[in-house]
Design a protein around this motif. Structure first.
Motif, short mmCIF file in Angstrom:
data_model
loop_
_atom_site.label_atom_id
_atom_site.label_comp_id
_atom_site.label_asym_id
_atom_site.label_seq_id
_atom_site.Cartn_x
_atom_site.Cartn_y
_atom_site.Cartn_z
N MET A 147 78.64 67.82 75.90
CA MET A 147 78.48 69.28 76.02
C MET A 147 77.36 69.65 76.99
O MET A 147 77.21 70.80 77.37
CB MET A 147 78.24 69.91 74.64
CG MET A 147 79.37 69.66 73.63
SD MET A 147 81.04 69.96 74.27
CE MET A 147 80.94 71.67 74.72
N LEU A 148 76.55 68.65 77.39
CA LEU A 148 75.48 68.87 78.36
C LEU A 148 74.48 69.94 77.89
O LEU A 148 73.97 70.73 78.68
CB LEU A 148 76.06 69.18 79.75
CG LEU A 148 76.97 68.04 80.25
CD1 LEU A 148 77.72 68.43 81.49
CD2 LEU A 148 76.16 66.78 80.51
N ASN A 149 74.24 69.94 76.56
CA ASN A 149 73.16 70.76 76.04
C ASN A 149 71.84 70.11 76.43
O ASN A 149 71.77 68.89 76.60
CB ASN A 149 73.24 70.84 74.51
CG ASN A 149 74.43 71.68 74.07
OD1 ASN A 149 74.72 72.72 74.66
ND2 ASN A 149 75.13 71.22 73.04
N VAL A 150 70.82 70.92 76.53
CA VAL A 150 69.52 70.41 76.95
C VAL A 150 68.54 70.54 75.79
O VAL A 150 68.45 71.58 75.15
CB VAL A 150 69.02 71.18 78.19
CG1 VAL A 150 67.62 70.72 78.57
CG2 VAL A 150 69.99 70.98 79.34
N VAL A 151 67.85 69.44 75.50
CA VAL A 151 66.85 69.45 74.44
C VAL A 151 65.47 69.43 75.11
O VAL A 151 65.23 68.64 76.03
CB VAL A 151 67.03 68.20 73.54
CG1 VAL A 151 65.93 68.13 72.49
CG2 VAL A 151 68.41 68.22 72.88
N ASP A 152 64.59 70.27 74.62
CA ASP A 152 63.22 70.34 75.15
C ASP A 152 62.43 69.14 74.59
O ASP A 152 61.95 69.17 73.47
CB ASP A 152 62.59 71.67 74.74
CG ASP A 152 61.23 71.89 75.39
OD1 ASP A 152 60.56 70.90 75.75
OD2 ASP A 152 60.84 73.07 75.54
N GLN A 179 64.20 62.30 85.04
CA GLN A 179 63.46 62.66 83.82
C GLN A 179 62.75 61.44 83.27
O GLN A 179 63.35 60.37 83.14
CB GLN A 179 64.54 63.18 82.84
CG GLN A 179 64.15 63.49 81.45
CD GLN A 179 65.35 64.12 80.70
OE1 GLN A 179 65.71 65.26 80.96
NE2 GLN A 179 65.97 63.38 79.80
N THR A 180 61.46 61.58 82.92
CA THR A 180 60.69 60.47 82.35
C THR A 180 60.12 60.89 80.98
O THR A 180 59.01 61.42 80.91
CB THR A 180 59.58 60.00 83.30
OG1 THR A 180 58.86 61.14 83.77
CG2 THR A 180 60.13 59.23 84.48
N TYR A 274 77.26 73.02 82.78
CA TYR A 274 76.42 72.28 83.73
C TYR A 274 75.02 72.87 83.69
O TYR A 274 74.84 74.07 83.92
CB TYR A 274 77.01 72.35 85.16
CG TYR A 274 76.22 71.51 86.14
CD1 TYR A 274 76.17 70.12 85.98
CD2 TYR A 274 75.50 72.08 87.19
CE1 TYR A 274 75.41 69.33 86.85
CE2 TYR A 274 74.75 71.30 88.06
CZ TYR A 274 74.71 69.91 87.89
OH TYR A 274 73.98 69.14 88.73
N PRO A 275 74.01 72.07 83.37
CA PRO A 275 72.65 72.61 83.21
C PRO A 275 72.10 73.28 84.46
O PRO A 275 71.14 74.05 84.38
CB PRO A 275 71.81 71.37 82.84
CG PRO A 275 72.78 70.33 82.41
CD PRO A 275 74.08 70.63 83.11
N GLY A 276 72.70 73.01 85.61
CA GLY A 276 72.22 73.61 86.85
C GLY A 276 72.67 75.05 87.03
O GLY A 276 72.15 75.76 87.89
N LEU A 277 73.65 75.51 86.23
CA LEU A 277 74.10 76.89 86.35
C LEU A 277 73.08 77.80 85.66
O LEU A 277 72.69 77.53 84.52
CB LEU A 277 75.49 77.06 85.70
CG LEU A 277 76.62 76.26 86.36
CD1 LEU A 277 77.90 76.36 85.53
CD2 LEU A 277 76.87 76.76 87.79
N LYS A 288 62.54 72.63 83.97
CA LYS A 288 61.16 72.23 83.69
C LYS A 288 61.02 70.70 83.56
O LYS A 288 60.07 70.11 84.04
CB LYS A 288 60.74 72.91 82.37
CG LYS A 288 59.28 72.78 81.99
CD LYS A 288 59.00 73.49 80.66
CE LYS A 288 59.62 72.76 79.48
NZ LYS A 288 59.31 73.34 78.18
N GLN A 289 61.99 70.06 82.88
CA GLN A 289 61.80 68.63 82.58
C GLN A 289 62.61 67.68 83.46
O GLN A 289 62.41 66.48 83.40
CB GLN A 289 62.04 68.35 81.09
CG GLN A 289 63.48 68.41 80.63
CD GLN A 289 63.62 68.33 79.11
OE1 GLN A 289 62.68 68.49 78.37
NE2 GLN A 289 64.83 68.07 78.64
N MET A 290 63.52 68.21 84.27
CA MET A 290 64.33 67.35 85.14
C MET A 290 64.09 67.71 86.60
O MET A 290 63.86 68.87 86.94
CB MET A 290 65.83 67.54 84.82
CG MET A 290 66.22 67.13 83.42
SD MET A 290 67.95 67.58 83.05
CE MET A 290 68.85 66.29 83.92
#
Ligand SMILES: *Cc1c(COP(=O)(O)O)cnc(C)c1O
Length: 379
Positions: A147-152, A179-180, A274-277, A288-290
């Motif tokens: 689902m390409l959800n993003v976790v902080d 991402q590190t 897509y997290p870029g949208l 912020k994190q990628m």
């Protein structure tokens, strides 16, 4: 050293006996001792192998950790991580994680008395609701699959700082180029190196990276005691793949961003993940994190029957219908019947993983050719 230099040089020394610039494949099971217990740091190849050592050092550098520990697969790396736990311990995990990870938790480790809670980690409050004095590990995957959800990562790690709760991030989808997690507070990073690190769809491999000597010792103990180690040839292939990691991931991300916009404007498509949208709910955290937004794109169809999805999936030529991701070639997949078939349908649908959801691993081919292929299949 900058990332682009580390991928090529970190942990790599020319072979002292020949000067070979490439790390040799030490295809040996044992090492000769000059007297009992007198050896050169290598005794038996389950315990140590120089090809593996070079890779472990390289991975530690890429993730800004102190130690890497390599395994025969991503799931073997996960198995070792979960073996840090005791019966009765509780784990809180993302709810739309990789199907094989879900299976290992619920079908294998649950039997040994480890309790797993799954929640939408995009909202840290959901994690807090499950936290108690039995919680011993948080299992984060971001971006999530499929689902390409993003976790902080920083926010979730901050919740349990100094509470003796290990935070693990499955960094397979992002790769260390993007991402590190150790820098964001995580204790352990996991990779299915089968994916972006290897990058050429020719090897199964897994790795853990940590930043504490204590954890490194415990995991090296498990690596040797359980024995799910990779062979030296596989380590060599991962080392070779990593040398171009930054170039491959960069191109994949550029292609994926273009394809996400293309799909968004396509009349047969109902939704693009897509997290870029900018309208993606995790866009700001991802920014912020990628470094970039990744090479994975999922989308749903307006005609949301499984038959229609199957028609699209069987009609691409460049996008090969296959499981896996992160290789130079583009892949198309159907999570409901492939990677996520082991998750009950009702649970899948709850998180948006419908029968018509399609997942793309965007490769590094010409983006024009890739769009033409998708346009043809969607027609
Ligand atoms: C593939 C994958 C795994 C499992 O790795 P293997 O190398 O196949 O054992 C774990 N997590 C994620 C996110 C994956 O994509």
């Amino acid at each position: 050293m900058k990332f682009e230099t580390k991928v090529i040089h970190a942990g790599i020394e020319p072979d002292p006996t020949t000067g070979a610039i490439m790390t040799p494949i030490f295809q040996t099971s044992t090492y000769v001792q000059s007297a009992p217990g007198v050896h050169q740091g290598y005794e038996y190849a389950r315990t140590q192998n120089p090809t593996r050592t070079a890779l472990e050092k390289n991975l530690a550098a890429l993730e800004n950790g102190t130690d890497g520990i390599c395994f025969a697969s991503g799931l073997a790396a996960m198995d070792a991580t979960l073996k840090l736990l005791e019966p009765g311990d509780e784990v809180i995990s993302t709810n739309d994680l990789y199907g094989g990870s879900y299976r290992l938790m619920t079908k294998v480790f649950a039997k040994y008395g480890i309790v797993f809670h799954f929640c939408d980690m995009a909202n840290p409050d959901n994690v807090s609701a499950f936290l108690n004095n039995k919680t011993k590990m948080l299992w984060i995957e971001t971006p999530t699959n499929p689902m390409l959800n993003v976790v902080d990562i920083a926010a979730i790690c901050a919740l349990v700082k100094d509470k003796g709760i290990l935070t693990v991030v499955d960094n397979t989808f992002a790769s260390p180029y993007l991402q590190t997690p150790l820098d964001l507070g995580a204790d352990i990073v996991l990779h299915s190196a089968t994916k972006y690190l290897g990058g050429h769809s020719d090897v199964i491999h897994g790795a853990l990276i940590v930043k504490s000597t204590e954890l490194s010792q415990k995991l090296h103990f498990l690596q040797n005691a359980v024995g799910a180690v990779p062979g030296p040839q596989d380590c060599f292939l991962i080392l070779r793949g990593i040398k171009t990691l930054h170039l491959r991931v960069q191109r994949s991300c550029e292609n994926a961003a273009t394809i996400a916009t293309f799909l968004q404007n396509h009349p047969a498509v109902s939704k693009v993940y897509y997290p870029g949208l900018p309208e993606h709910p995790g866009h700001e955290i991802a920014a912020k994190q990628m470094k970039m937004f990744g090479g994975m794109v999922s989308f749903d169809l307006k005609d949301n029957s499984i038959e229609n999805a199957h028609r699209v999936l069987s009609s691409t030529h460049l996008f090969s219908l296959a499981e896996s991701l992160g290789g130079v070639e583009s892949l198309i997949g159907h999570p409901a019947s492939m990677t996520h078939a082991s998750i009950p349908r009702a649970d899948r649908i709850k998180v948006g993983l419908t029968d018509s959801l399609i997942r793309l691993s965007v490769g590094i081919e010409s983006v024009e050719d890739l769009m033409e292929d998708l346009a043809h299949a969607l027609q």
